[in-house]
Design an enzyme around this catalytic site. Structure first.
Site: not given
Length: 392
Positions: A100, A170, A347
């Site tokens: 990423q 971002y 998660r």
């Protein structure tokens, strides 16, 4: 029409992945000195051994000031040996691996990095307790080129894919957001102008790597803040990315790490744990006193981004990765039925790295993740599920 099988091979650009499950980018907090550590290698090796088709290394900054904090990988020659060790370890387990890449922009911690955070407009960052500087045209050009350089380094390191970070406010995402981008030049105002940073970064990556590796982009569907990017504008950005031919797939996300981080995660808001994890005593006190205004709680439900993502699926021919509340096999099967190419899980895999293997062996396997989100504050010491048996 019969939906594609979850555990059959599937194409992603030039890649063939062994199934439809991608380990989503979950910042690991395991890159001491801004290079790969043994812990980081083992983290991704374990997920690869657990059955995912591809694991995503998060997050690899394209420039030193683009880190969310100083102990975070940034793509440079010194990082290459460790990155090669990581990709080799993942490949040995039969999985692919994606880097990423992106620039944290106003989410970056300028104090930690020793360099000013950059955004579309001047603002104060409550996270970094410092001023965010407005990026100049030269900054934008440099960061665009840095995306291409980072992608080329990923190729050299043996990565099978890169995921360009266009979400969570971002750098590129902050330009997309009307709530943050108040510029009056060619990078502000209209959506076409606000989308230039994202589109140019994706084009630069594609031009650099060609079809040697897959190129994905993680795109906000909405920011989850008043006046932020919303579905209608995001859908148009997705159409432009598809028309540009710059990406092989889009992973659809939501929320703002800068302004509303829990909008992406849903479930419990672990305020006490976040406060305890803060290194700066001023920030720690602030989280304790007023953290509830920033770290909000949203009810959890399976596939909580599906309703929004359906609008993208209906409008685009581009392969899409469904993210958000995917912890059970039937949820992934539902995504396939609705035309999504892959699912991304975070998660649930932190709780059980071998969940995919067990789902394949036994369709009745249920995830143990309870969405308490106590994994989130662990990013400062090494991302993990606090409920998992660390001895297994």
């Amino acid at each position: 029409m019969t939906p594609p099988a979850l555990f059959a091979p599937a194409r992603l650009g030039p890649l063939t992945l062994r199934n439809r499950f991608i380990k989503a980018a979950t910042f690991e907090g395991m890159a001491e000195g801004a290079v790969v550590s043994d812990r980081l290698v083992e983290f991704h090796r374990r997920h690869a051994a657990g059955g995912v088709a591809m694991t995503t290394v998060a997050y690899c900054a394209v420039a030193p000031e683009g880190r969310t904090e100083r102990d975070q990988i940034w793509m440079r020659p010194e990082a290459l040996p460790g990155l090669r060790r990581l990709t080799d370890a993942v490949h040995a387990e039969g999985a692919a691996v994606s880097a990423q890449i992106g620039h944290a922009g106003p989410v970056a911690d300028g104090r930690s990095n020793g360099r000013a955070a950059l955004g579309p407009s001047t603002m104060f960052s409550a996270q970094g307790l410092a001023r965010v500087r407005q990026a100049s045209r030269a900054d934008i050009d440099r960061i665009t080129a840095a995306h291409a350089d980072a992608a080329l380094l990923a190729v050299e390191a043996g990565f099978d894919a890169v995921e360009i970070h266009l979400g969570h406010n971002y750098f590129a995402s902050s330009f997309l957001s009307p709530a943050i981008n108040r510029r009056g030049d060619e990078y502000g105002g209209s959506l076409e102008n606000r989308a230039k940073v994202a589109r140019n970064a994706a084009r630069a990556v594609r031009e650099a790597v060609g079809d040697r590796i897959a190129v994905l982009a993680k795109l906000n569907m909405d920011d989850g803040v008043p006046g932020g990017l919303w579905l209608d504008e995001s859908l148009q950005v997705a159409r432009w990315l598809e028309a540009d031919g710059s990406v092989d797939a889009l992973e659809l996300t939501a929320g703002s790490s800068l302004l509303n981080p829990m909008y992406l995660f849903r479930g419990d808001a672990p305020l006490a744990e976040f406060a305890a994890a803060m290194r700066n005593p001023v920030v720690r006190l602030g989280v304790r006193l007023v953290g509830g205004r920033f770290i909000r709680s949203y009810p959890y439900q399976e596939a909580f981004l599906l309703d929004s993502a359906r609008q993208f699926r209906a409008a685009l021919g581009l392969p899409l990765v469904l993210l958000g509340g995917i912890s059970q096999r039937e949820t992934a099967e539902r995504a396939m039925t609705e035309g999504f190419r892959f699912v991304a899980m975070g998660r649930a895999l932190l709780r059980e790295p071998d969940l995919i293997n067990r789902m394949e062996r036994d369709s009745g396997t249920r995830s143990l993740c309870v969405h308490c989100n106590k994994c989130m504050p662990t990013i400062f010491t090494g991302t993990r599920c606090v409920l998992a048996d660390t001895s297994d």
